[in-house]
Write an enzyme that holds these catalytic residues in place. Structure first.
Site, PDB file in Angstrom:
ATOM      1  N   TYR A  16       0.837  -1.198   0.000  1.00 29.05           N
ATOM      2  CA  TYR A  16       0.000   0.000   0.000  1.00 29.05           C
ATOM      3  C   TYR A  16       0.877   1.255   0.000  1.00 29.05           C
ATOM      4  CZ  TYR A  16      -3.405   3.447   1.616  1.00 29.05           C
ATOM      5  OH  TYR A  16      -4.190   4.548   1.727  1.00 29.05           O
TER       6      TYR A  16
ATOM      7  N   GLU B 221     -30.470   1.103  16.069  1.00 31.50           N
ATOM      8  CA  GLU B 221     -29.051   1.401  15.811  1.00 31.50           C
ATOM      9  C   GLU B 221     -28.416   1.912  17.097  1.00 31.50           C
ATOM     10  OE1 GLU B 221     -29.124   4.454  12.797  1.00 31.50           O
ATOM     11  OE2 GLU B 221     -30.415   3.266  11.497  1.00 31.50           O
TER      12      GLU B 221
ATOM     13  N   LYS C 297     -26.718   4.393  19.458  1.00 30.34           N
ATOM     14  CA  LYS C 297     -26.628   5.856  19.391  1.00 30.34           C
ATOM     15  C   LYS C 297     -25.180   6.212  19.676  1.00 30.34           C
ATOM     16  CE  LYS C 297     -28.833  10.113  20.754  1.00 30.34           C
ATOM     17  NZ  LYS C 297     -27.638  10.853  21.125  1.00 30.34           N
TER      18      LYS C 297
HETATM   19  S1  IVH Z   1     -30.605   9.688  13.337  1.00 30.97           S
HETATM   20  C1  IVH Z   1     -33.550  12.554  11.887  1.00 30.97           C
HETATM   21  N1  IVH Z   1     -29.054   7.706  14.089  1.00 30.97           N
HETATM   22  O1  IVH Z   1     -27.980  11.577  17.932  1.00 30.97           O
HETATM   23  C2  IVH Z   1     -32.727  11.630  12.661  1.00 30.97           C
HETATM   24  N2  IVH Z   1     -28.722   9.839  15.079  1.00 30.97           N
HETATM   25  O2  IVH Z   1     -30.202  13.734  18.937  1.00 30.97           O
HETATM   26  C3  IVH Z   1     -31.463  12.221  13.050  1.00 30.97           C
HETATM   27  N3  IVH Z   1     -26.871   9.913  16.671  1.00 30.97           N
HETATM   28  O3  IVH Z   1     -26.894  14.565  16.925  1.00 30.97           O
HETATM   29  C4  IVH Z   1     -30.518  11.394  13.707  1.00 30.97           C
HETATM   30  N4  IVH Z   1     -26.259   7.815  16.479  1.00 30.97           N
HETATM   31  O4  IVH Z   1     -25.598  12.732  15.846  1.00 30.97           O
HETATM   32  C5  IVH Z   1     -29.356   9.012  14.245  1.00 30.97           C
HETATM   33  N5  IVH Z   1     -27.732   5.888  14.640  1.00 30.97           N
HETATM   34  C6  IVH Z   1     -28.044   7.173  14.788  1.00 30.97           C
HETATM   35  C7  IVH Z   1     -27.330   8.014  15.662  1.00 30.97           C
HETATM   36  C8  IVH Z   1     -27.707   9.341  15.783  1.00 30.97           C
HETATM   37  C9  IVH Z   1     -26.009   8.977  17.070  1.00 30.97           C
HETATM   38  C10 IVH Z   1     -26.866  11.309  17.168  1.00 30.97           C
HETATM   39  C11 IVH Z   1     -26.884  12.329  16.079  1.00 30.97           C
HETATM   40  C12 IVH Z   1     -27.691  13.475  16.621  1.00 30.97           C
HETATM   41  C13 IVH Z   1     -28.262  12.956  17.877  1.00 30.97           C
HETATM   42  C14 IVH Z   1     -29.748  13.127  17.836  1.00 30.97           C
END
Ligand code: IVH
Length: 671
Positions: free
Chosen positions: A40, A118, A120
């Protein structure tokens, strides 16, 4: 270099970009590389050389652009084409049921609702805009309407594709994806270790460290932080050939994005609840921090019907894990003197349980932090435990003040030796500068004999404290003069344990240059710098008589480290101590000279190591003259299998390659 004309260069550069992108994806996203690191490196070097020769041919998606572009004076703000919504939270299973009931009521719908769950991720939300397949813009979430342009910074993140892969199907004119940038735990630990060695303030948790790294105006600083990215969504999802979130994720995966492997489809609310319990159980084992689980209605049809409120979508919710922050009371403050003389205020707390662990003490960092947070003894405070860091006091609950609280006075003199403390103007740290301070001496002895030093079995913190208390050990040289009879008579010791420790001390007398230098605990001289010195010099004598200029000439040794070494060895007491250590029978073997004991051996790693990061392990190999591969090939001689090894273990075993476990690897590379 071979001469080629511009046309040929253009063609070759396009090939190289494609190949490097392909291998980056195999390595960073799929964790399944098919060429070795050195193969690489060759491709990358060729790319850099050609780009240097033909700067006009550099394209914005070139892998060389990941190293960080021009520093910015300030971040430009950019309006998101589609707002980036937040998520509503639930904290209990009951609240989750209410969430579903509301959905049903809103939709007037009694049928099945499939969810995607998922982790968070506890990092920073970002948006990436791809036009005709190229990454053209990267933004922070900002307030959801307007974000900051951090394209240069985001381009340094290896798991963010600079260009979409064609294997994902037809490349859309425009693709706007959203996801989380985070710093893996080992990267966080390493970063804080470096900052601590450099006397810089530590990051409280990986999230802050990731935010701090992304908000660097100079992208080359970001490039040095091992940030990573998971995609979790996209704007305008209706324009893709997907019926829901589940399909969207695999569609995005096809373009080269990394999808979190703990994402699941759940067909009932019970399945969602079980999944939450599972994630909560394994959260501390993950290589990154998560603070809950996001639950999304899978079907885009239902999502569209549900729509959003001003703040958040109605079709998704975050189920947070119980907080790792709790309130308790400061009972008192102790001032601890560390190995380098740094005085750290530590709060004694009323014990509380955070994340299942009892917390009784928390760091208050330094004098300025106590003042900034206006902390007082008796205060009710918010305490946080983040990952592997020592718990810290976040803030005072001022509403709970009774007036009985007492100001915390930072001492003017060392609590251990009474020497006046100093706080250099540019530093946050207050230090005891008395080289004979007993507290520093004890910490130094603990370090010398401990895992980061000579690693003398049986001479850990507790035992060393006892030896010092009983005046058996005052200085390092005393360790090597200990006799079985001295130890036997100590409380809690027997003939056998005494003999064992003496045997380990005898074994430690034969050492290597890098280990010995590291064990001395010189400021700014940790494992890496000690290794560099040992590679450059043949004897300790040479290191001791090197000038600051000689030392700075060694690649990797910086100004601070060079100055620190010169100052350390200029001290007559240090010189005398070293003479005494040798007189007590310590010898520095030459086997490390030139670091060639792994010459001809090619190492491959799989699974995670508990005592060091993958990077450190690779450095160890290279330092000792070995090479590192990234996949099973005929060149590989040794496979190091850590915890949860991947498929490489079986492939290597099938190929008859020698396998080592972590313990064997650590022993082989110097403990
Ligand atoms: S979806 C419209 N999926 O959580 C939906 N957010 O309060 C928007 N976050 O600042 C978010 N993992 O950065 C989504 N698997 C995930 C997530 C995720 C972390 C965070 C995101 C956002 C906060 C939402």
């Amino acid at each position: 270099m071979m001469f080629i004309d511009e046309q040929q260069a253009e063609k070759r550069l396009a090939e190289l970009r494609r190949e490097i992108h392909f291998h980056d994806h195999r390595y960073y996203v799929l964790d399944d590389p098919i060429i070795t690191d050195s193969e690489y490196d060759l491709l990358f070097r060729e790319l850099l050389e050609l780009e240097e020769q033909f700067p006009g041919l550099i394209t914005p998606d070139s892998p060389s652009r990941r190293v960080g572009g021009t520093p910015l004076a300030q971040f430009e703000t950019v309006k998101h084409l589609f707002p980036m919504y937040s998520l509503d939270n639930v904290f209990t299973g009951d609240e989750l049921e209410t969430f579903e009931k509301k959905i049903r009521r809103f939709l007037q719908y009694e049928g099945d609702i499939v969810y995607v769950t998922e982790p968070k991720l506890d990092g920073l939300a970002v948006e990436l805009v791809y036009e005709k397949g190229f990454l053209t813009l990267g933004l922070t979430r900002g307030d959801g309407i307007v974000g900051e342009n951090i394209t240069g910074q985001l381009k340094t993140v290896q798991t963010i594709p600079l260009r979409l892969q064609k294997s994902g199907g037809e490349i859309p004119e425009r693709l706007i994806v959203r996801g989380e940038v985070y710093l893996p735990r080992h990267g966080f630990k390493q970063l804080n270790k470096q900052r601590s060695a450099a006397g810089e303030p530590l990051f409280a948790n990986p999230r802050n460290a990731a935010a701090g790294s992304l908000r660097q105006l100079d992208p080359s600083v970001t490039a040095r932080r091992p940030l990573a990215f998971f995609v979790y969504g996209a704007a305008e999802p209706d324009s893709f050939p997907c019926r829901g979130q589940w399909e969207l994720l695999s569609y995005l995966g096809g373009f080269g994005f990394r999808i979190n492997s703990y994402v699941r489809q759940c067909r009932t609310l019970e399945e969602v609840q079980d999944r939450y319990a599972e994630l909560q159980k394994i959260r501390t084992e993950l290589e990154y921090e998560i603070d809950g689980m996001v639950i999304k209605v899978d079907s885009f049809d239902l999502q569209n019907r549900l729509g959003t409120t001003v703040r958040a979508p109605r079709w998704a919710v975050a189920w947070k894990f119980p907080p790792s922050q709790v309130t308790t009371r400061i009972r008192g403050v102790e001032f601890q003197v560390g190995r380098t003389g740094a005085v750290t205020p530590v709060a004694n707390l009323e014990p509380v349980i955070v994340d299942g662990v009892t917390v009784k003490r928390a760091t208050l960092h330094n004098r300025d932090e106590i003042e900034r947070k206006d902390l007082r003894t008796g205060d009710q405070v918010l305490v946080q435990r983040a990952g592997d860091v020592i718990p810290e006091v976040i803030k005072v609950v001022t509403e709970a003040r009774t007036g009985e609280e007492k100001k915390i006075c930072f001492p003017e003199h060392c609590p251990e030796c009474g020497h006046r403390l100093v706080q250099p103007a540019a530093e946050a740290v207050t230090r005891c500068v008395n080289p004979h301070c007993p507290a520093q001496r004890l910490q130094n002895l603990i370090h010398f004999a401990g895992k980061g030093g000579m690693d003398i079995e049986g001479l850990g913190r507790k035992n060393m404290e006892q030896l010092v208390r009983n005046s058996l050990v005052r200085d390092i040289q005393d360790i090597f003069r200990l006799q079985t009879q001295d130890l036997e008579k100590l409380e809690g010791w027997g003939q056998k344990s005494a003999k064992n420790v003496i045997t380990s001390i005898e074994a430690a007398k034969k050492t290597t240059l890098s280990k010995f230098i590291r064990a001395l605990g010189i400021r700014y001289i940790g494992e890496v710098n000690a290794g560099l010195l040992a590679r450059h010099f043949d004897t300790l004598q040479q290191v001791m008589s090197a000038s600051a200029a000689d030392l700075r000439d060694i690649e990797g040794i910086g100004e601070q480290a060079a100055a620190s070494l010169v100052e350390y060895f200029a001290d007559p007491a240090v010189r005398q101590m070293i003479e005494n250590i040798f007189a007590a029978g310590v010898t520095i073997g030459s086997e490390e000279k030139g670091g060639r004991q792994l010459d001809g051996r090619v190492f491959l790693f799989t699974g995670s190591l508990s005592s060091m990061s993958r990077n450190e392990a690779k450095q160890r190999v290279k330092f000792l003259g070995g090479q590192v591969a990234s996949s099973v090939t005929s060149r590989v001689t040794d496979l190091v299998a850590g915890e949860k090894p991947g498929s490489k273990l079986r492939q290597a075993q099938d190929a008859g390659i020698r396998t080592l476990d972590e313990k064997q690897f650590v022993e082989l590379t110097g403990g």
